[in-house]
Design an enzyme around this catalytic site. Structure first.
Site, PDB file in Angstrom:
ATOM      1  N   GLU A  15     -33.147   1.074 -55.778  1.00  0.00           N
ATOM      2  CA  GLU A  15     -31.753   1.213 -56.212  1.00  0.00           C
ATOM      3  C   GLU A  15     -31.285   2.646 -55.993  1.00  0.00           C
ATOM      4  O   GLU A  15     -32.058   3.538 -55.667  1.00  0.00           O
ATOM      5  CB  GLU A  15     -31.599   0.865 -57.699  1.00  0.00           C
ATOM      6  CG  GLU A  15     -30.917  -0.460 -57.991  1.00  0.00           C
ATOM      7  CD  GLU A  15     -29.426  -0.478 -57.656  1.00  0.00           C
ATOM      8  OE1 GLU A  15     -28.900   0.544 -57.160  1.00  0.00           O
ATOM      9  OE2 GLU A  15     -28.795  -1.513 -57.879  1.00  0.00           O
ATOM     10  N   ASN A 143     -23.116  -3.176 -61.775  1.00  0.00           N
ATOM     11  CA  ASN A 143     -23.353  -2.879 -60.359  1.00  0.00           C
ATOM     12  C   ASN A 143     -22.051  -2.483 -59.665  1.00  0.00           C
ATOM     13  O   ASN A 143     -20.965  -2.561 -60.238  1.00  0.00           O
ATOM     14  CB  ASN A 143     -23.960  -4.089 -59.646  1.00  0.00           C
ATOM     15  CG  ASN A 143     -25.475  -4.012 -59.568  1.00  0.00           C
ATOM     16  OD1 ASN A 143     -26.043  -2.979 -59.207  1.00  0.00           O
ATOM     17  ND2 ASN A 143     -26.147  -5.098 -59.919  1.00  0.00           N
ATOM     18  N   ASP A 194     -24.255  -7.083 -55.682  1.00  0.00           N
ATOM     19  CA  ASP A 194     -25.064  -5.958 -56.160  1.00  0.00           C
ATOM     20  C   ASP A 194     -24.350  -4.635 -55.885  1.00  0.00           C
ATOM     21  O   ASP A 194     -23.139  -4.561 -55.983  1.00  0.00           O
ATOM     22  CB  ASP A 194     -26.461  -6.023 -55.531  1.00  0.00           C
ATOM     23  CG  ASP A 194     -27.550  -5.511 -56.465  1.00  0.00           C
ATOM     24  OD1 ASP A 194     -27.566  -4.300 -56.748  1.00  0.00           O
ATOM     25  OD2 ASP A 194     -28.388  -6.314 -56.912  1.00  0.00           O
TER      26      ASP A 194
END
Length: 281
Positions: A15, A143, A194
């Site tokens: 991430e 997100n 995402d």
């Protein structure tokens, strides 16, 4: 367009890719591995922590503002010294930080979520000039925090709901102005919405968990192109490289134990990204 491997180091949950403009270097996170990573020449440098870390903004050449499950930290890249700036849900052991990015005004937006993605356990905050303010409550999986190049709006999503929201911003200080509206409703799609980033033309590039791709949408929401990654769990994109036209993409190996799951990818594009904004403390 298909991405190729940038770094073969496996992240359980990759991430938060950040292209540091003064170092010309990519940083990213393995949230569940409690690590921050960076490429240094042909090598991968890894910083190991005792709690989950997920996102960062750059303060200066040698200092990041780094988000963890308990706080926002001033992190020295040379000495690895970590100094607390402010607590972040430190009294809520069931939550952790997730997606985050700096805005045009030097503020830092950071989302949280439950370790088990508990319904509505997370939130989205902004840290600016010493104040951490909650902007969005009852978020399940925060997100897609990113910002239009004209400063007009921020984008974000709750992956659980599948809708990317567009939040107007006050031009003088970047705080939310009025109510958010739906920019893209992808709730009927078979993938998770995402992480995301916006390029200089205002196009939004969204990593789509389960689809193995990053999809580019125009400012009006039209699908323009996709970048495929050879593993299903694409998690977050970032622009970088010498001319900011290279797309970097993190992925996750959680639940997918076959390489190249969890590796970090790169792809050339016909777009130019925004320079990552500097955090001002």
């Amino acid at each position: 367009m298909t991405a190729t491997v940038f770094c073969a180091e496996t992240c359980t949950l990759g991430e938060g890719p950040l292209w540091h403009p003064e170092r010309a270097q990519l940083f990213w996170f393995d949230i569940l591995g409690k690590r921050m990573l960076a490429r240094e020449g042909d090598d991968t440098r890894i910083w190991q922590f005792d709690e989950c870390v997920s996102a960062a903004g750059w303060i200066d050449r040698d200092t990041l503002l780094m988000a963890s499950e308990t706080g926002l930290w001033r992190f020295d890249l040379g000495t690895a010294e970590r100094r607390l700036v402010c607590a972040l849900e430190a009294d809520q052991p069931e939550t952790r930080s997730n997606d985050g990015r700096a805005d045009h005004w030097g503020g830092f937006w950071i989302g949280t979520m439950g370790f088990e993605a508990q319904k509505g356990a997370g939130a989205i905050y902004r840290y600016w000039r010493g104040e951490l303010r909650k902007l969005v409550s009852d978020v399940t999986i925060s997100n897609a925090i990113c910002f239009a190049p004209d400063r007009a709006c921020a984008y974000y999503t709750d992956t659980d709901l599948g809708r990317i929201m567009r939040q107007p911003l006050a031009p003088e200080d970047g705080w939310p102005l009025g109510v958010p509206e739906v920019f893209l409703d992808l709730s009927a799609e078979p993938f998770g919405v995402d992480g995301a980033v916006v390029d200089r033309d205002g196009n939004l590039w969204n990593a789509q968990w389960g689809a193995g791709r990053v999809a580019c949408y125009s400012p009006t929401g039209a699908l323009l192109q996709t970048v495929e990654v050879p593993t299903p769990q694409a998690s977050c994109p970032a622009f970088g490289g010498a001319d900011l036209s290279t797309l970097f993409i993190t992925t996750a190996a959680e639940g997918v134990d076959t390489p190249p799951a969890g590796q970090t990818f790169t792809a050339p594009t016909n777009a130019v990204g925004q320079r990552e904004h500097q955090v001002i403390l």
